[in-house]
Design a protein around this motif. Structure first.
Motif, short mmCIF file in Angstrom:
data_model
loop_
_atom_site.label_atom_id
_atom_site.label_comp_id
_atom_site.label_asym_id
_atom_site.label_seq_id
_atom_site.Cartn_x
_atom_site.Cartn_y
_atom_site.Cartn_z
N SER A 159 -2.13 -8.09 -13.42
CA SER A 159 -1.54 -7.72 -14.71
C SER A 159 -0.01 -7.63 -14.61
CB SER A 159 -2.14 -6.42 -15.23
OG SER A 159 -1.81 -5.35 -14.40
N MET A 160 0.53 -7.43 -13.39
CA MET A 160 1.99 -7.45 -13.21
C MET A 160 2.54 -8.84 -13.54
SD MET A 160 2.89 -4.55 -11.81
CE MET A 160 1.89 -3.19 -11.30
N GLU A 162 1.03 -11.11 -15.33
CA GLU A 162 0.83 -11.36 -16.75
C GLU A 162 1.89 -10.63 -17.58
OE1 GLU A 162 -3.20 -10.39 -17.69
OE2 GLU A 162 -3.94 -12.33 -16.99
N ALA A 163 2.23 -9.41 -17.17
CA ALA A 163 3.25 -8.64 -17.89
C ALA A 163 4.57 -9.40 -17.84
CB ALA A 163 3.41 -7.26 -17.28
N SER A 164 4.86 -10.01 -16.71
CA SER A 164 6.11 -10.75 -16.57
C SER A 164 6.12 -11.97 -17.49
CB SER A 164 6.29 -11.17 -15.12
OG SER A 164 7.41 -12.01 -15.00
N TYR A 165 5.02 -12.73 -17.50
CA TYR A 165 4.90 -13.87 -18.42
C TYR A 165 5.07 -13.39 -19.85
CZ TYR A 165 2.71 -16.70 -14.70
OH TYR A 165 2.44 -17.39 -13.56
N ASP A 166 4.40 -12.28 -20.13
CA ASP A 166 4.37 -11.73 -21.49
C ASP A 166 5.78 -11.39 -21.97
OD1 ASP A 166 2.48 -10.65 -23.59
OD2 ASP A 166 3.80 -8.94 -23.26
N LEU A 167 6.64 -10.96 -21.01
CA LEU A 167 7.99 -10.55 -21.38
C LEU A 167 8.95 -11.73 -21.38
CD1 LEU A 167 7.97 -7.22 -19.41
CD2 LEU A 167 8.09 -7.44 -21.89
N ALA A 169 9.18 -14.34 -18.95
CA ALA A 169 9.58 -14.97 -17.71
C ALA A 169 8.66 -16.14 -17.41
CB ALA A 169 9.52 -13.96 -16.58
N THR A 174 9.09 -15.39 -12.67
CA THR A 174 8.08 -14.38 -12.34
C THR A 174 7.90 -14.27 -10.84
OG1 THR A 174 6.94 -14.76 -14.41
CG2 THR A 174 5.65 -13.75 -12.66
N LYS A 177 11.12 -12.56 -9.47
CA LYS A 177 11.41 -11.20 -9.90
C LYS A 177 10.25 -10.23 -9.72
CE LYS A 177 15.14 -11.15 -12.99
NZ LYS A 177 15.56 -10.52 -14.24
N VAL A 178 9.04 -10.75 -9.62
CA VAL A 178 7.89 -9.85 -9.50
C VAL A 178 7.10 -10.09 -8.21
CG1 VAL A 178 5.74 -9.06 -10.57
CG2 VAL A 178 7.72 -9.58 -11.99
N PRO A 181 9.36 -9.65 -4.79
CA PRO A 181 9.69 -8.25 -4.46
C PRO A 181 8.45 -7.40 -4.14
CG PRO A 181 10.76 -8.89 -6.51
CD PRO A 181 9.88 -10.02 -6.12
N LEU A 182 7.37 -7.65 -4.87
CA LEU A 182 6.18 -6.84 -4.63
C LEU A 182 5.47 -7.21 -3.33
CD1 LEU A 182 4.64 -6.42 -8.20
CD2 LEU A 182 5.80 -4.72 -6.81
N ASN B 80 4.29 -9.64 -27.61
CA ASN B 80 4.32 -8.80 -26.42
C ASN B 80 3.08 -7.92 -26.35
OD1 ASN B 80 7.73 -8.96 -26.81
ND2 ASN B 80 6.80 -9.37 -24.83
N PHE B 83 -0.28 -3.22 -21.84
CA PHE B 83 -1.49 -3.42 -21.04
C PHE B 83 -2.27 -2.12 -20.87
CE2 PHE B 83 1.16 -6.96 -20.08
CZ PHE B 83 0.28 -8.01 -19.86
N PHE B 89 6.37 -2.49 -13.61
CA PHE B 89 6.77 -3.04 -12.32
C PHE B 89 7.18 -1.89 -11.41
CE2 PHE B 89 8.11 -6.37 -15.47
CZ PHE B 89 7.02 -7.19 -15.24
N LEU B 104 16.03 -11.75 -19.97
CA LEU B 104 15.60 -13.14 -19.97
C LEU B 104 15.81 -13.80 -21.32
CD1 LEU B 104 12.26 -12.44 -18.18
CD2 LEU B 104 14.13 -13.77 -17.20
#
Lengths: 266, 499
Positions: A159-160, A162-167, A169, A174, A177-178, A181-182, B80, B83, B89, B104
């Motif tokens: 879901s991290m 997906e959250a990045s795509y959603d925002l 990226a 993605t 940036k996600v 780092p993770l 958007n 979740f 993050f 972005l």
């Protein structure tokens, strides 16, 4: 009659005894020899000697080069492999993982000699000892890079991403940036597991480098073989200090942050 | 009415051959608060994920402002998501989490160059703009000054707020919320429901909310979409859904309901609980229907004064009211009343005609309550019928002593086990002679249905009805018996369900 009582505390005794006998005591002996001269007097001359001795400095430099090169190559190969194994929906991913790990189960000396024969077949042996050593090291240590990376990447919460795509990226952003780092705990764990042993693993350089390059491990062996225990101990102590600093700097002692992510191997 | 912002046309989706969403048609108007409501596995989350772009529909179209977006990736949709488990993050602090989308964002700006020509260029938001927007979003969720905090140190409620801030700061056209309050405790959930509703009003953006909590849906939504097994059951305002549920499923899922089997016996007359009640809907005569009555619509009066008498079997204090159960014959009815009646007390119920909701049965067949006898036959409707009891448990067999042997070898005695019996309308045979069948009764009605007759045989004592489709002509008031082939009797274990 009094019943024999064994509390949980008592179960720890053999372990403590083992630690004292095989870890603490040898460490104390090494440090003792490192800081004494051949007559048993306190001295820091051993360390001064190391840094003024061209052979020692050359060995340190060679070790560093081999270790850095090996780690970099392992990371470059290991990350994509671990990523594909962990994140793609390939059905044969578990099989592939086993295939990458199987070499670990085959005798190390056997593998190195096989590689030597291969190099001699393609005419690479004796030509470039650094290259053959690094290839051998990569071959030997790649699983140690893939495993911690695979562990962190497969635990990465989808879901991290997906959250990045959603925002907004895209896939590359993605990843940078996600995902990257993770997965850093896995990267650090992998680097630690490859970098440290390659600094001292002289068997590979002996077999594949044909003794033409000297790395720290070989130097330490030489000192002990020539009964110069103080110098050997000093060099070992120095290496130990470097590893402690490295582990500390990468957060290896910081259990709370990386403990779970560093995974199965550390 | 505002225009449609998003429209789903014939959307289907299946995973490994299992259909999750089946030919879904739905539209949402601009600025609406729409809730997709249903039990787990009903396809509501999959629908949301297809709108977000995480899943691609197998067939059908998703239109956003009239344009097909079904195949464009999530990062190119002006949508958007908040979740379920926040998905913040962990390596970024509160500020960077919220600013993630803003950093972005590329804006098209028009400007005039030195020659005075109007030109367009793509620009990113400046640091000051981002900072201002983040601050505003934090204010919106009541967490001002939290910019530098580490997200992992925040409480669940605070993380939820950050997740909402992270989504709304991008000013999406549609905000998707996937059970966002599921992980919060009751008190916090109630507060957040009102806050979200308030936020929706302030922002004016379209909210599509997914939940399995009917109360949440009723509290917050402009429109509720009730889903079951990948299909939409009903779309309507909370009041519509609550007061005029279209099926027994919706009635049962939205609020507490008493659901009985009934038969239409006349013009605006329905028979259930052994009595005939007046109602308001027009239904076809003799249709077997589901009758839904809300517990708060049942009034208790002293025995003999109401429509039907029963005995109170339980009584629980629920704060504002008492929730009581009353046994009427074989049926149990749940009643909410402010005046308590003691367990064991005899009482009577009154239901107003407009509080009786009639629904078409989803599949029309005869349904009875029965039990298994010692001989592994089933008793219902005053008769004893041969049947196949092994259908109660998959892959079970009967041994010589009459015990049912389960797949795992366990032996069970089925004697007196309560079962639900289902028999199709065409599977019952009417026999002239009263003694030749398995149960007998009187023909109370015959209707010509175009190509066949629909006959109702009512048993003498318990007045159970057999609704039978037959090609033969019978006469009313004939005393007949009925026979059902054993393989046509469908049995299922009765699940004891207390609401």
């Amino acid at each position: 009659m009094r019943a024999l009582k064994i509390s949980r505390k008592h179960l720890g005794y053999p372990y403590a005894l083992f630690l004292i006998l095989f870890v603490l005591l040898p460490l104390i002996i090494i440090v003792y020899y490192a800081f004494t001269d051949s007559d048993g007097h306190f001295s820091i001359l051993n360390f001064v000697n190391i840094f003024s001795d061209i052979t020692a400095l050359a060995a340190i430099l060679t070790s560093l080069s081999v270790a850095i090169l090996t780690t970099a190559v392992c990371l470059l190969i290991g990350y994509p492999v671990a990523y594909i194994l962990a994140r793609s929906r390939l059905k044969f991913a578990p099989t592939l993982l086993i295939l990458f790990i199987t070499p670990m189960w085959i005798n190390f000396v056997l593998r190195m000699n096989a590689l030597k024969e291969f190099f001699s077949l393609v005419g690479l042996l004796d030509k470039n000892p650094l290259l053959t050593t690094v290839i051998g090291m990569v071959y030997d240590f790649l699983p140690f890079m893939i495993l911690p990376l695979y562990t962190t990447l497969s635990k990465l919460n989808n879901s991290m991403i997906e959250a990045s795509y959603d925002l907004g990226a895209n896939k590359v952003t993605t990843f940078l940036k996600v995902t990257l780092p993770l997965s850093m705990p896995g990267v650090i764990s992998g680097i630690t597991m490859v970098f440290m042993p390659t600094m001292t693993n002289y068997v590979v350089s002996e077999i594949l480098g044909r003794g033409q390059i000297t790395i720290l491990g070989k130097l330490i062996e030489n000192y002990f073989m020539h009964s110069n225990w103080n110098m050997g101990a000093a060099l070992s102590t120095l290496l130990l200090a470097v590893m402690l600093i490295f582990t500390w700097a990468t957060g290896g002692f910081n259990d709370q942050q990386n403990g779970n992510a560093r995974g199965a191997l550390l | 009415m505002a225009e449609k912002i998003i429209e789903l046309i014939g959307i289907s989706k299946s995973y490994d051959g299992t259909v999750v969403v089946d030919n879904e048609n739905l539209y949402v108007r601009k600025g609406e608060f729409v809730t997709l409501l249903g039990p787990s596995g009903c396809g509501k989350t999959t629908t949301l994920r297809m709108i977000a772009g995480f899943e691609l529909p197998d067939s059908g179209q998703i239109l956003l402002n009239g344009k097909d977006i079904s195949t464009i990736p999530p990062y190119m949709r002006p949508i958007n998501t908040v979740f379920q488990r926040y998905a913040l993050f962990p390596h970024l602090n509160v500020y960077d989490n919220i600013a993630y989308g803003l950093k972005l964002k590329k804006m098209e700006v028009t400007y005039q160059n030195e020659q005075g020509d109007v030109k367009k260029k793509i620009e990113k938001l400046s640091k000051a703009e981002i900072s201002a927007k983040v601050k505003k979003a934090l204010k919106m969720v009541d967490l001002e000054g939290f910019e530098k905090r580490d997200v992992t140190t925040l409480s669940g409620g605070q993380q939820q707020r950050i997740a909402i801030a992270r989504a709304i700061v991008n000013e999406p056209e549609i905000l998707l919320l996937d059970e966002p309050l599921g992980a919060l405790d009751l008190k916090m959930r109630k507060d957040m429901q009102l806050e979200l509703k308030e936020m929706h009003k302030k922002l004016g953006i379209t909210f599509i909310y997914v939940t399995h909590d009917q109360e949440e849906a009723l509290t917050m939504s402009d429109t509720i979409v009730v889903m079951k097994d990948g299909a939409i059951q009903q779309i309507g305002t909370p009041t519509d859904i609550y007061n005029e549920p279209k099926s027994a499923f919706v009635a049962d899922f939205i609020g507490e309901s008493n659901i009985f089997s009934g038969t239409i016996v006349g013009d605006k007359k329905v028979r259930f609980l052994g009595k005939v009640f007046d109602m308001v809907d027009d239904f076809e005569l003799h249709e077997k229907v589901d009758v839904v009555v809300r517990p708060e619509d049942v009034f208790l009066v002293d025995a003999g004064l109401g429509a039907v008498d029963g005995v109170i079997t339980s009584s629980i204090f629920k704060g504002v009211h008492y929730e009581m159960a009353m046994q009427i014959g074989k049926n149990e009815i749940i009643i909410q009343d402010t005046i308590q009646r003691q367990v064991g007390e005899k009482a009577s119920i009154i239901i107003k005609h407009f509080d009786i909701h009639i629904m078409h049965k989803e599949f029309v067949s005869n349904v009875y309550d029965g039990y298994i006898t010692k001989k592994n036959t089933v008793r219902f409707a005053e008769g004893e019928f041969e049947c196949d009891v092994t259908q109660l448990y998959p892959e079970s067999t009967l041994d010589e002593e009459g015990y049912l042997v389960l797949k795992n070898g366990e032996k069970i005695d089925l004697t007196d086990v309560d079962v639900r019996v289902e028999v199709g309308l065409k599977d019952i045979e009417i026999i002239d002679n009263e003694d030749d069948g398995d149960s007998c009764g009187e023909i109370v009605s015959i209707i010509y249905k175009g190509d066949h007759y629909q006959v109702i045989v009512r048993t003498f004592e318990e007045e159970e009805d057999f609704v039978i489709d037959t090609e033969y002509v019978w006469n009313e008031n004939d005393k007949v018996s009925v026979k059902i082939p054993p393989e046509k009797i469908k049995l299922s274990l009765k699940v004891v369900e207390k609401k």
